[in-house]
Design a protein around this motif. Structure first.
Motif, PDB file in Angstrom:
ATOM      1  N   ASP A 476      34.175  27.769  35.636  1.00 19.52           N
ATOM      2  CA  ASP A 476      34.929  27.427  34.432  1.00 19.52           C
ATOM      3  C   ASP A 476      36.074  28.420  34.255  1.00 19.52           C
ATOM      4  OD1 ASP A 476      35.848  26.642  31.965  1.00 19.52           O
ATOM      5  OD2 ASP A 476      34.055  27.274  30.849  1.00 19.52           O
ATOM      6  N   LEU A 477      37.290  27.980  34.538  1.00 20.33           N
ATOM      7  CA  LEU A 477      38.448  28.871  34.435  1.00 20.33           C
ATOM      8  C   LEU A 477      38.838  29.156  32.993  1.00 20.33           C
ATOM      9  CD1 LEU A 477      40.766  27.708  37.376  1.00 20.33           C
ATOM     10  CD2 LEU A 477      39.338  29.750  37.241  1.00 20.33           C
ATOM     11  N   ASP A 478      38.275  28.420  32.032  1.00 22.18           N
ATOM     12  CA  ASP A 478      38.523  28.749  30.625  1.00 22.18           C
ATOM     13  C   ASP A 478      38.009  30.146  30.286  1.00 22.18           C
ATOM     14  OD1 ASP A 478      39.531  26.225  30.337  1.00 22.18           O
ATOM     15  OD2 ASP A 478      37.852  25.435  29.154  1.00 22.18           O
ATOM     16  N   LEU A 479      37.061  30.650  31.075  1.00 19.27           N
ATOM     17  CA  LEU A 479      36.478  31.964  30.790  1.00 19.27           C
ATOM     18  C   LEU A 479      37.429  33.103  31.116  1.00 19.27           C
ATOM     19  CD1 LEU A 479      32.879  31.411  32.241  1.00 19.27           C
ATOM     20  CD2 LEU A 479      33.682  31.021  29.900  1.00 19.27           C
ATOM     21  N   GLY A 480      38.462  32.834  31.897  1.00 20.78           N
ATOM     22  CA  GLY A 480      39.414  33.857  32.320  1.00 20.78           C
ATOM     23  C   GLY A 480      39.740  33.692  33.782  1.00 20.78           C
ATOM     24  N   ARG A 481      40.835  34.330  34.197  1.00 22.93           N
ATOM     25  CA  ARG A 481      41.237  34.212  35.596  1.00 22.93           C
ATOM     26  C   ARG A 481      42.020  35.430  36.041  1.00 22.93           C
ATOM     27  NH1 ARG A 481      44.517  29.048  36.417  1.00 22.93           N
ATOM     28  NH2 ARG A 481      43.138  28.169  34.832  1.00 22.93           N
ATOM     29  N   ASN A 482      42.060  35.614  37.353  1.00 25.12           N
ATOM     30  CA  ASN A 482      42.798  36.713  37.962  1.00 25.12           C
ATOM     31  C   ASN A 482      44.264  36.354  38.141  1.00 25.12           C
ATOM     32  OD1 ASN A 482      40.327  38.022  38.271  1.00 25.12           O
ATOM     33  ND2 ASN A 482      40.056  37.339  40.382  1.00 25.12           N
ATOM     34  N   ASN A 483      45.071  37.372  38.426  1.00 23.52           N
ATOM     35  CA  ASN A 483      46.459  37.151  38.802  1.00 23.52           C
ATOM     36  C   ASN A 483      46.530  36.637  40.234  1.00 23.52           C
ATOM     37  OD1 ASN A 483      47.253  38.309  36.341  1.00 23.52           O
ATOM     38  ND2 ASN A 483      47.259  40.364  37.242  1.00 23.52           N
ATOM     39  N   ASN A 484      47.444  35.727  40.517  1.00 19.36           N
ATOM     40  CA  ASN A 484      47.594  35.229  41.879  1.00 19.36           C
ATOM     41  C   ASN A 484      48.051  36.301  42.847  1.00 19.36           C
ATOM     42  OD1 ASN A 484      46.781  32.569  41.487  1.00 19.36           O
ATOM     43  ND2 ASN A 484      48.799  31.938  40.766  1.00 19.36           N
ATOM     44  N   ALA A 485      48.729  37.304  42.308  1.00 18.62           N
ATOM     45  CA  ALA A 485      49.248  38.369  43.181  1.00 18.62           C
ATOM     46  C   ALA A 485      48.141  39.246  43.729  1.00 18.62           C
ATOM     47  CB  ALA A 485      50.261  39.228  42.425  1.00 18.62           C
ATOM     48  N   GLY A 486      46.944  39.124  43.194  1.00 14.10           N
ATOM     49  CA  GLY A 486      45.820  39.900  43.715  1.00 14.10           C
ATOM     50  C   GLY A 486      45.714  41.289  43.149  1.00 14.10           C
ATOM     51  N   ASN A 487      46.445  41.554  42.047  1.00 13.51           N
ATOM     52  CA  ASN A 487      46.420  42.901  41.477  1.00 13.51           C
ATOM     53  C   ASN A 487      45.730  42.931  40.114  1.00 13.51           C
ATOM     54  OD1 ASN A 487      48.316  41.464  40.092  1.00 13.51           O
ATOM     55  ND2 ASN A 487      49.948  43.002  40.215  1.00 13.51           N
ATOM     56  N   SER A 488      44.791  42.025  39.907  1.00 13.86           N
ATOM     57  CA  SER A 488      44.065  41.995  38.642  1.00 13.86           C
ATOM     58  C   SER A 488      43.272  43.285  38.452  1.00 13.86           C
ATOM     59  CB  SER A 488      43.108  40.800  38.605  1.00 13.86           C
ATOM     60  OG  SER A 488      43.820  39.589  38.671  1.00 13.86           O
ATOM     61  N   SER A 489      43.312  43.798  37.243  1.00 13.57           N
ATOM     62  CA  SER A 489      42.578  45.022  36.947  1.00 13.57           C
ATOM     63  C   SER A 489      41.107  44.721  36.733  1.00 13.57           C
ATOM     64  CB  SER A 489      43.142  45.674  35.685  1.00 13.57           C
ATOM     65  OG  SER A 489      42.879  44.859  34.556  1.00 13.57           O
ATOM     66  N   TYR A 490      40.308  45.755  36.814  1.00 15.82           N
ATOM     67  CA  TYR A 490      38.882  45.610  36.531  1.00 15.82           C
ATOM     68  C   TYR A 490      38.687  45.096  35.114  1.00 15.82           C
ATOM     69  CZ  TYR A 490      34.034  47.007  35.590  1.00 15.82           C
ATOM     70  OH  TYR A 490      32.710  47.006  35.241  1.00 15.82           O
TER      71      TYR A 490
END
Length: 531
Positions: A476-490
């Protein structure tokens, strides 16, 4: 071994520079050269690599798209589809994707609810494992090696070929691929007796970010822990699993009894919430809520809520009726409500087939519903109050579309520690909910997704808290998602990661950082790395 110009032309086929930027065309050529050069026999490339101009590109791409929300012209298509028939093809795909800046998505059967195994917003390729589907069952040692491209139906079928007295604790849908199902947890009708599919994995083979083939011994216990419930796509390409098959009795019993609100379904559901997780571990008794036509509902309405109580019991009908008359007499179960059969026939039953069908229907990959859908999930640690249920019925009648599938926990699931494997939803849960809505026309998408979100919002006071937990396999992507660039923080990933993995999330990040420090294997909800 370098690829020849002739071999490269064969791979390029009719690829035209028109419509491609110089950069994208250069990437295509570079990847094709790299892929062929990394194979022991370069001429194999044309058999396992599809470009957008390959004659069967579209048919292969669409063959495992189960959610038509992602089957449209606006969705970015993969530059290549790799259909490996040998692990060396996976190794070549990983090496060349890294070299050419392409993301990798891995698909075993395409049941990812948010399409993350075949959809991306950046240049990518798909490694489609459907050709890697061999299954070797060893009855004497009560085990089986299963390749990730096999489906649950194929696994059940192969076990039944060897013995009708063994089964495996996994899901009911026969076309689900074992790769994603196992790595996300995997529960079904006998998980209260034997735990999850992931609890019964005893070895695995994975290609890591460096193209190395690892087994349990060489990958280490941390990575082996992570891929059982933590999702395999964050850590590499898992292409084979060794599982423990489990004994089942000669006779099992099923039933499905239905009640509307006017027939007292609400009182029965209240009782179900208190007893289903406490029943003997041989009994699986779930409840399904849906809107149905009614001729007896309140004035001015022709709709009602129907509650179906469906069960599998690992034993004969007399014992089942006795147990339920003692612990759940309100259900009014009678012998004539029940049907005895073999366990493999119960697989047909819960997959929606006739128990008289040939077992070969389990091998058919085209039987699953293909339409538009959206799903969510919740876990409950205490029953929903009578007032809460009444509000739920009103919401369902207003929205009409969503179905709720309530799955009882308890039994073996309450005996396993939350940290035994990466899947954390164990003790304290009395049942889980899958919210599911589907529709047939694209222009109805917004209406149905909005309806689902309103229902999910309503349930917030009644479900688990801190976190409001969710099941990874009901993505369920409504819960949140990462950045496509791959630099999502913890911190950014923690928003959704805590819901799926609770206190196991931090350990998963440590494992990810150790085995894939540059975050090559990533998607919108993949495990991030520490800085």
């Amino acid at each position: 071994m370098a690829v020849t110009n002739f071999e490269l032309l064969l791979l390029l086929g009719t690829l035209s520079i028109s419509g491609f930027s110089a950069t994208s065309y250069s990437t295509e050529v570079s990847f094709l050269q790299c892929f062929s050069s990394n194979l022991q026999h370069p001429n194999e490339a044309s058999n396992v690599l599809l470009t957008t101009n390959s004659s069967n590109y579209s048919s292969v791409l669409q063959s495992s798209i189960r959610n038509h929300r992602f089957l449209n012209n606006s969705t970015l298509k993969p530059q290549f589809i790799i259909t490996p028939s040998h692990v060396s093809h996976i190794q070549a795909a990983i090496r060349c994707s890294k070299q050419n800046g392409l993301q990798v998505r891995v698909r075993s059967a395409g049941h990812d609810y948010e399409g993350l195994s075949y959809v991306a917003d950046v240049p990518f390729l798909i490694i489609d494992l459907f050709n890697l589907r061999s299954i070797r069952v060893d009855i004497e040692n009560e085990s089986a090696w299963v390749e990730s491209g096999a489906t649950l139906g194929e696994l059940y079928h192969k076990i039944a070929e060897k013995s009708k007295l063994y089964g495996f604790p996994a899901g009911s849908c026969s076309t689900v691929g074992v790769g994603g199902h196992f790595s996300g947890g995997g529960f079904g009708t006998i998980f209260r007796k034997y735990g999850l599919a992931a609890d019964n994995i005893i070895d695995a083979k994975i290609v890591d970010v460096n193209g190395k083939i690892l087994t349990r011994k060489s990958m280490g216990e941390d990575l082996f822990w992570a891929i059982r419930g933590g999702g395999g796509a964050s850590f590499g390409v898992i292409f084979s699993w060794k599982v423990k098959i489990v004994p089942v009795p000669q006779t099992v019993t099923v039933f499905n009894v239905r009640y509307t609100l006017e027939q007292g379904a609400s009182k029965l559901l209240q009782k179900w919430q208190n007893v289903a997780h406490e029943l003997d571990e041989d009994i699986f008794l779930h409840a399904v809520l849906e809107v149905a036509d009614s001729t007896t509902s309140s004035a001015g309405s022709n709709k009602t809520v129907l509650v179906s109580f469906g069960s599998l019991y690992l034993g004969g009908v007399e014992k089942l009726v006795s147990l339920l008359q003692e612990s759940f007499p309100q259900l009014g179960l009678m012998r004539e409500n029940c049907t005895e059969m073999t366990w493999i026939q119960s697989v047909l039953y819960f997959a929606g087939f006739s128990t008289k069908d040939s077992l070969n229907v389990l091998l058919d990959r085209s039987t699953q519903y293909k339409g538009f859908l959206k799903a969510k999930s919740d876990y409950l640690t205490k029953p929903v109050s009578e007032t809460g249920l009444e509000g739920l019925y009103r919401i369902l009648l207003e929205e009409e579309a969503p179905v709720l599938i309530l799955t009882p926990y308890g039994g073996r699931m309450s005996e396993i520690s939350d940290s035994e494997i990466a899947f954390p939803h164990r003790k304290g849960n009395i049942y889980a909910i899958q919210y599911l809505t589907n529709w047939d026309e694209e222009d109805e998408t917004e209406k149905h997704i909005s309806s689902m979100r309103r229902l999910y919002k309503y349930m917030k006071p009644y479900v688990s808290k801190a976190p409001r937990a969710a099941y990874l396999n009901y993505r369920d992507l409504d819960l949140g998602r990462n950045n496509n660039a791959g630099n999502s923080s913890y911190a950014q990933a923690y928003v959704w990661g805590l819901k799926y993995f609770k206190n196991n999330f931090k350990r998963l990040v440590r494992v990810k950082t150790a085995v894939d420090p540059d975050n090559f294997f990533r998607n919108e909800q993949s495990i991030p790395v520490f800085p």
